[in-house]
Write an enzyme that holds these catalytic residues in place. Structure first.
Site, PDB file in Angstrom:
ATOM      1  N   GLU A   1      20.371  -7.832  -5.457  1.00 18.09           N
ATOM      2  CA  GLU A   1      20.240  -7.257  -4.608  1.00 18.09           C
ATOM      3  C   GLU A   1      18.555  -7.567  -5.099  1.00 18.09           C
ATOM      4  OE1 GLU A   1      21.767  -5.887  -2.113  1.00 18.09           O
ATOM      5  OE2 GLU A   1      23.394  -5.672  -2.937  1.00 18.09           O
TER       6      GLU A   1
ATOM      7  N   HIS B   1      26.393  -3.432  -0.424  1.00 19.00           N
ATOM      8  CA  HIS B   1      25.324  -3.307  -0.279  1.00 19.00           C
ATOM      9  C   HIS B   1      24.682  -2.977  -1.124  1.00 19.00           C
ATOM     10  CE1 HIS B   1      24.797  -5.270   3.921  1.00 19.00           C
ATOM     11  NE2 HIS B   1      25.398  -4.259   4.359  1.00 19.00           N
TER      12      HIS B   1
ATOM     13  N   ASP C   1      29.894  -5.333  -4.441  1.00 14.95           N
ATOM     14  CA  ASP C   1      29.689  -6.730  -3.009  1.00 14.95           C
ATOM     15  C   ASP C   1      30.601  -7.674  -3.893  1.00 14.95           C
ATOM     16  OD1 ASP C   1      28.852  -5.319  -1.269  1.00 14.95           O
ATOM     17  OD2 ASP C   1      26.658  -6.254  -1.337  1.00 14.95           O
TER      18      ASP C   1
ATOM     19  N   ASP D   1      26.768 -11.439  -6.547  1.00 16.11           N
ATOM     20  CA  ASP D   1      25.740 -11.189  -5.734  1.00 16.11           C
ATOM     21  C   ASP D   1      25.418 -10.081  -6.412  1.00 16.11           C
ATOM     22  OD1 ASP D   1      25.963 -10.118  -2.886  1.00 16.11           O
ATOM     23  OD2 ASP D   1      25.114  -8.057  -3.770  1.00 16.11           O
TER      24      ASP D   1
END
Length: 949
Positions: free
Chosen positions: A13, A150, A155, A11
């Site tokens: 960001e 998030h 995540d 994951d």
């Protein structure tokens, strides 16, 4: 893939969704092997650029947190080595993998070429009834710990658990279902489909018996269904518990006795216990009940009607506005009500046949390749769903990008259903069995008004309950609207014609060349399109000359609307009967040719590319969309004959295009005598109930719209259930800008920003115009005050759809939501989910529509005030519904702000205020005092709550 395979669940960001502009600011990996998380890696990353405010509010990662973190090039080598020799997994793999590879290439490393899986697509197939496929929503539904949505570390771990859950779900599917999933020409992201091949191989290696709750019928694994046993319905000796002690005993131990609810129960029982005394004239002796939120109105009418149904041997037809509420009320019957009563009751939802899957049609579709990626995906979802569903109701499914035409095909009954192996298993058949044994038939308003004949073929007239009855007329009026956009039809036909006559090397041409008789099919299509264009153009030009060109109007930008009388439209229809007949015949010919083309496509053994199949799906979609015109044209003819006096027809001329751009629309103007003629004769006098039925103390608006006789109606109005004086406060702004002023949007933005700067309460801002809402949203979110606040502002249609935004309000704090008209009613956000309600404008309908003009003419002709008899009642009801969004339980508290100063200065504003809760405290204040008053109110509420603790 085998037991030794390591899945790297990744994951990211990022500072932007575009890998060309954005950079990674956090990366995390959870390593999964043999259905266990065996290791994990996570680090914040300095993106080398500032983090946008929207990303900061979403992820809670700011510039200060990443300032001293390593740059991506510092961790890239280690990360690249970790991910090699793994199966790459992500929740939306087509974002994470390309983004990560772009970053690898930027720092001089080779892109990853791993096998890759997407957990979004897996979840959509394996949990086809999930309400949402956002990671946070999925983990909540599956009971997976997900502490910091998030954030990449949380995540990645949650996605790893989701992958494990998906593997286990796939392993648990019947072998026949896994085989069919593998046989489907599924186009899933990357190598996601290999999960089903892996699960099938594992099942063959270790075969499992079919679960007891499943059965296989003609190679489809289905959830087993058993018809309910019969029960005694008619019990005239049954005693209804009218006294307080009896009702307390009935409700105990799970529910509290409420005086107002008990009074409602008794009033309903008394009204209907002697049906011989009730009038048989449609519209007479109705019972009209205004029961505010919080008094328990649903059980308030279910309990007495359950007794009455068994005593009199009648069924109860219960209609509600939405399918969601239909499901909720049916659950209340089969769980709460059933546990209370000393006898058995059953509730069954009824919907139209188009809502239920037909098993024989679906079985046939499995061997058809329609050329559509989306259709094959839906088939995969349905295969899994069949192992779970007892109803076959499409509303259980969470389907995206699905053609309504395809769903209609899956609901069609076979030509010879008795010869089908699924004859005793079809879902519509199941519903008929269940409904014959039910006490309550729960429907929605649309079903009630369209398919009444399917539920009234009974020896005794059923009881009829209309919950939220004020919505019923609008459902009828909305359903009555039908339109044909001639310009759009012409453009679609030209597009189809060009696809066969211009570029000879496009995908559609390549398909036709490989089909048997493909050249003849192509010729038939081209000839039909050419003739159709001639007749469609003739109709549009004739409409323009006859009804628009003769009317002198100044040139304007946008659109103009022209009223067409029923007599003139009927005359036009007769004069151009040849064109209309030819259009119908040509559309039927196109549909026949399309069916021949699809049969030929299925028979060709050579596989087609994804691009070719999608081109065919697009072509088919447009042909079928044009085909719907036949039904609309028939509706126009029926309206001109059956509803000539109550129908309105108009033409819309859209400017800014070459030549005429015409749309013909027809609709019922009002519901005069509609319910008297089409609904009430099939039932006992109806029970009309709702939280906001009346717009004033003396108005006949409700009775007129519902065709009720006000003189014989029994009317009951119950007091507010909540302590508004302690739970709420309303602020009325006296010096606000007039809503018609050009700078009204700036005024609204200024007031909202003032609130954002001082408060961080979950807030709902209600608008009456999408255009105004969009403008205010931009002004607010681009302002420095918003950037520095703790709050996140979401807007309907900009930040997501209504259901997505509501879900965030239910689960998150410090949110402000901008919503338009659909947010004014039917929303339940108790406690801290909603604490501040802002009404930007009084909810008057947008003026100057054709319908309003014609309605106003009729009121004027009868010497009545259109404003006081129609416009004001509608707005008052909508205002009551909007205010009702705030306080939903005894534990709620909150403030209401009305920024429209007309509520203070106009006489009708005072009339509207009288219909709000009597005990609701209100203050008329200047805008400059608003924030101070709100802060004081919430500070006082916080003190009161601490004292209670």
């Amino acid at each position: 893939m085998d037991a030794k395979t390591i899945y790297a669940v990744v994951d990211l960001e990022t500072t932007s969704n575009q890998n060309q502009a954005g950079r990674i600011m956090q990366v995390a990996v959870a390593f999964v092997r043999n259905q266990k998380i065996i290791n994990h890696f996570s680090t914040l990353v300095n993106p080398g650029q500032s983090i946008p405010i929207g990303i900061q509010k979403l992820t809670h990662i700011n510039d200060a947190m990443v300032k001293k973190m390593p740059y991506f090039e510092d961790v890239a080598q280690t990360l690249h080595a970790m991910l090699s020799e793994t199966v790459f997994v992500a929740h939306n793999v087509n974002f994470d993998l390309p983004f990560l590879n772009a970053e690898f290439e930027r720092v001089g490393l080779t892109p990853l070429t791993n096998l890759a899986l997407d957990t979004v697509a897996l979840a959509q197939i394996l949990w086809p009834t999930a309400s949402s496929y956002r990671l946070g929503d999925l983990t909540q539904q599956l009971g997976i710990d997900h502490l910091n949505p998030h954030r990449a570390d949380s995540d990645a771990k949650a996605t790893g658990e989701l992958l494990i859950a998906a593997q286990r779900k796939a392993l648990g599917l019947p072998m026949i279902t896994l085989q069919q999933l593998n046989d489907l020409p599924l186009a899933l992201p990357r190598e996601t489909k290999q999960i089903f091949a892996w699960a099938l191989a594992e099942n063959r290696r270790h075969p499992q018996p079919l679960a007891n709750n499943l059965e296989v019928v003609d190679r489809l694994a289905l959830r087993r269904f058993s018809a309910p046993s019969a029960y005694k319905q008619h019990q005239p000796e049954l005693h209804y518990p009218k006294k307080e002690e009896e009702q307390k005993t009935l409700l105990a131990p799970d529910l509290d006795y409420r005086h107002q609810q008990a009074r409602l129960m008794n009033k309903i029982y008394e009204h209907y216990c002697r049906t011989d005394d009730l009038s048989t004239n449609p519209g007479e002796n109705a019972m009209v009940v205004e029961a505010p939120t919080g008094m328990g109105k649903t059980l308030g009418y279910l309990v007495p009607l359950a007794y009455l149904a068994l005593q009199q041997g009648r069924q109860v037809v219960l209609s509600v506005p939405t399918k969601a509420l239909q499901k909720q009320v049916n659950t209340t019957i089969n769980q709460t009500l059933k546990s209370l009563l000393p006898f058995e009751v059953r509730g069954v939802q009824l919907k139209g046949q188009q809502n239920y899957l037909n098993l024989q049609s679906f079985k046939r579709s499995l061997v058809r390749d329609e050329g559509s990626i989306a259709m094959q995906f839906v088939k995969a979802q349905i295969l899994v769903w069949l192992t779970e569903t007892l109803t076959g109701d499409f509303d259980e499914l969470n389907l995206n990008n699905v053609s309504p035409d395809f769903l209609r095909q899956l609901t069609q009954t076979a030509n010879n259903p008795e010869a089908s192996k699924f004859y005793q298993h079809e879902f519509v058949h199941r519903q008929l069995i269940l409904s014959s044994q039910a006490t309550f038939l729960v429907v929605n308003h649309a079903y009630l008004t369209r398919q009444i004949n399917q539920i009234t073929q009974q020896e005794k007239k059923p009881f009829l309950v209309i919950d939220e009855a004020q919505n019923l007329p609008d459902v009828v009026l909305q359903h009555s609207r039908h339109q044909v956009n001639w310009s759009s039809l012409i453009a679609q036909t030209e597009l189809l014609q060009h696809s066969l006559t211009t570029n000879k090397n496009n995908d559609l041409q390549l398909i036709l060349e490989r089909l048997p008789k493909g050249h003849q099919l192509e010729k038939n299509f081209i000839e039909s399109f050419a003739q159709l264009l001639i007749h469609l153009t003739n109709i549009q030009q004739s409409l323009y000359r006859q009804f628009i060109l003769s009317v002198k109007m100044p040139a304007t930008v946008g659109k103009d609307e022209y009223l067409v009388t029923s007599d003139n439209l009927t005359r036009f229809w007769v004069e151009h009967q040849n064109d209309f007949s030819q259009v119908k015949q040509l559309i039927q010919t196109l549909q026949v040719t399309l069916n021949e083309m699809m049969e030929a496509f299925i028979q060709v053994g050579t596989p087609f590319s994804i691009s070719e199949r999608q081109s065919l799906a697009d072509f088919r979609y447009l042909v079928e969309k044009i085909g719907q015109t036949i039904n609309t044209l028939q509706t126009f003819q029926d309206s001109m004959i059956d509803y000539a006096e109550t129908s309105v027809f108009w033409l819309t001329d859209y400017h800014g295009q070459n030549g005429p751009s015409i749309q013909l629309t027809g609709a019922l103007l009002h519901t005069k005598d509609y319910f008297k003629n089409n609904l009430y004769p099939s039932f006992l006098p109806p029970l009309m109930i709702g939280a906001t039925l009346f717009n004033s103390a003396k108005s006949t608006y409700l009775y007129t719209r519902l065709n009720l006789d006000a003189k014989t109606a029994q009317v009951e109005k119950f007091k507010e259930s909540f302590n508004w004086s302690k739970q709420a406060e309303m602020l009325l702004i006296e010096d606000g800008v007039v809503p018609s002023a050009p700078d009204y949007g700036n005024y609204l933005a200024k007031q909202i920003l003032a609130i954002l700067g001082k408060l961080s309460k979950n807030t709902l801002v209600l608008f009456t115009s999408l255009e105004l809402m969009d403008r205010v949203y931009r002004l607010v979110t681009e302002n420095k005050i918003y950037h520095e606040s703790k709050m996140t502002v979401l807007a309907q249609g900009i930040s997501g759809n209504k259901s997505k935004i509501l879900k965030r309000l239910q689960n998150e704090k410090e949110l402000m939501v901008f919503g338009a008209l659909s947010f004014w009613e039917g929303i339940d956000l108790p406690k801290q989910q909603l604490e501040l309600l802002i009404l930007t404008r009084l909810p008057f309908e947008q003026p100057d529509t054709i319908l309003q003009k014609v309605e106003e003419q009729q009121f004027t002709a009868s010497k009545q005030s259109f404003f006081h008899q129609s416009t004001l009642p509608k707005a008052t009801l909508k205002l009551r519904q909007g205010v009702g969004r705030l306080i939903r339980s005894d534990q709620d508290y909150g403030a209401i702000v009305i920024l429209d100063s007309r509520i203070v200065h106009k006489q009708y504003g005072k009339t509207m205020l009288k219909m709000l809760p009597d005990e609701l405290p209100s203050q008329v204040i200047p805008a400059s005092q608003m924030v101070e008053q709100l802060v004081h109110f919430f500070d006082q509420q916080d003190l009161d709550n601490k004292d209670k603790e």
